[in-house]
Design an enzyme around this catalytic site. Structure first.
Site, PDB file in Angstrom:
ATOM      1  N   ARG A  85       0.819  -1.212   0.000  1.00  0.00           N
ATOM      2  CA  ARG A  85       0.000   0.000   0.000  1.00  0.00           C
ATOM      3  C   ARG A  85       0.852   1.260   0.000  1.00  0.00           C
ATOM      4  O   ARG A  85       0.425   2.291  -0.520  1.00  0.00           O
ATOM      5  CB  ARG A  85      -0.946  -0.008   1.206  1.00  0.00           C
ATOM      6  N   LYS A 101     -20.935 -12.609   6.018  1.00  0.00           N
ATOM      7  CA  LYS A 101     -22.223 -11.998   6.321  1.00  0.00           C
ATOM      8  C   LYS A 101     -23.038 -11.716   5.065  1.00  0.00           C
ATOM      9  O   LYS A 101     -22.675 -10.869   4.260  1.00  0.00           O
ATOM     10  CB  LYS A 101     -22.005 -10.703   7.102  1.00  0.00           C
ATOM     11  N   GLY A 126      -9.297  -7.354   0.386  1.00  0.00           N
ATOM     12  CA  GLY A 126      -9.676  -8.048   1.615  1.00  0.00           C
ATOM     13  C   GLY A 126      -9.157  -9.467   1.666  1.00  0.00           C
ATOM     14  O   GLY A 126      -8.028  -9.762   1.264  1.00  0.00           O
ATOM     15  N   GLY A 134     -14.485  -3.376   0.618  1.00  0.00           N
ATOM     16  CA  GLY A 134     -15.780  -2.746   0.851  1.00  0.00           C
ATOM     17  C   GLY A 134     -16.084  -1.656  -0.145  1.00  0.00           C
ATOM     18  O   GLY A 134     -17.224  -1.512  -0.613  1.00  0.00           O
TER      19      GLY A 134
END
Length: 386
Positions: free
Chosen positions: A37, A174, A328, A351
């Site tokens: 990153r 989820k 992720g 996300g």
């Protein structure tokens, strides 16, 4: 979508630029364990410096909960950053201040107080209305960084003009987090492959026994409506289960492991897609023109339940399709296999990529456009990737 870019800001000679980056890197032993990153932000820093600007970075690190936490101190990141781009300042962890996640305008004002211009290159948080994301564009001329433009172009191209067949593969835990994405991609994709723990709410909605598997009863009707809606949804045809008393965490955690069809006995926990499903998903990927993947298809951190995720990861690395992976845990699975460089685009934001795929916009992007409109700055159309 049009966004203001760095050249749209005009002459930056002598300007002080606040650059929002995503430097939420893994630490090990007090040092940066993976500097990917940091490396990804370097081109934007160099572009700003070449334009004559003085650059100060700001970022969050970890989850300190709105207060200083030595485990989330930026010192290791500063040391690593100094090796890549010496002389760039880095502010303290944004999330040490409770105002960051609360979107406090006062924090935004403090951040830009000594700066003339704001550049957002933190795609991974562009879906959040945090103080450092949406606040500065209301106060200073603002633009998207180079990494942000690449990320936005990749995801928007999936919405606008994917090569066909377009395959979307979604996993993770989820179902509530991804139902909106499932609805959106059902109208975009030719095939939507569902795995991970989220598949069990769909399987129960379809009338299958799911044993002790994770299920969200509040979402059963939503899942049933999608299954009955004639959409191109594909659920696992076989499963790998963990027996009663077993735990995820490797063979030493105990518990029997067996393969089943779509129905699990009482007390058994679904922990991976089965080999038949993995092969079917891999074949679908092989025939695709474009693939988007977000979320592991099983508890891949336990080697007993890694086969499904690793099989589709290998298929993704081998396909000639344009492949986009939503960061992720999916990115972690690719990295653990040494395949991170084998896909067309590995997003920095899981996300954010899901939110942009679902909605076609993000709060951080809207804030940049509103800033340009307010100040009558030019913008540029974000081009689709080739």
């Amino acid at each position: 979508m049009r966004l203001p870019t760095i050249p749209d800001l005009g002459d930056l000679g002598g300007c002080r630029v606040l650059l929002r980056a995503d430097l939420n890197v893994p630490l090990r032993g007090g040092e940066v364990a993976d500097d990917t990153r940091i490396a990804e932000i370097v081109p934007t820093i160099q572009a700003l410096r070449e334009a004559g600007a003085e650059v100060t970075l700001c970022s969050h690190l970890g989850r300190p909960g709105g207060r200083p936490d030595p485990a989330c101190d930026m010192a290791p990141v500063r040391r690593c950053l100094a090796e890549s781009v010496p002389g760039v300042a880095l502010l303290e962890n944004l999330r040490f201040d409770p105002g960051e996640e609360a979107g406090d305008p006062a924090l935004a004002e403090r951040l830009v107080a000594r700066h003339d211009v704001f550049v957002n290159d933190a795609f991974a948080v562009a879906h959040r209305s945090h103080a450092s994301v949406v606040g500065p564009p209301r106060l200073r001329p603002s633009a998207a960084g180079l990494l942000m433009l690449v990320e936005v172009a990749e995801i928007l191209s999936l919405r606008r003009a994917p090569r066909r067949p377009f395959v979307v593969m979604l996993g993770g835990a989820k179902v509530a987090d991804k139902l909106g994405v499932v609805r959106a991609v059902c109208d975009l994709a030719d095939s939507v492959l569902i795995g991970g723990a989220m598949c069990f709410t769909f399987l129960e909605a379809a009338g299958h026994g799911i044993g002790a598997s994770l299920c969200d009863p509040s979402r059963l009707e939503d899942c049933r409506a999608l299954l009955d809606g004639g959409f191109p949804l594909h659920l696992p045809e076989d499963l790998v289960g963990l027996g009663p008393g077993g735990r995820i965490g490797g063979p030493v955690a105990g518990g029997a492991v067996r393969q089943f069809g779509r129905d699990l006995p009482e007390g058994w926990l679904g922990a991976d897609i089965g080999p038949g499903t993995a092969a079917l998903f891999a074949d679908t990927i092989a025939d695709a023109g474009t693939v988007f993947w977000n979320g592991p298809l099983g508890a891949f951190e336990d080697p007993r339940f890694a086969a499904g995720t690793f099989t589709v990861a290998e298929a993704l690395a081998e396909t000639r399709a344009h492949s986009v992976v939503g960061g992720g845990d999916s990115g972690a699975a690719l990295a653990s296999m040494g395949l991170a460089g084998s896909v067309s685009h590995l997003s920095t934001g899981g996300g954010a990529s899901l939110a942009l795929l679902e909605h076609g916009d993000l709060p951080g992007l809207a804030a940049l456009r509103e800033s340009a409109e307010r100040l009558s700055l030019p913008t540029h159309e974000v081009e689709d990737r080739d």
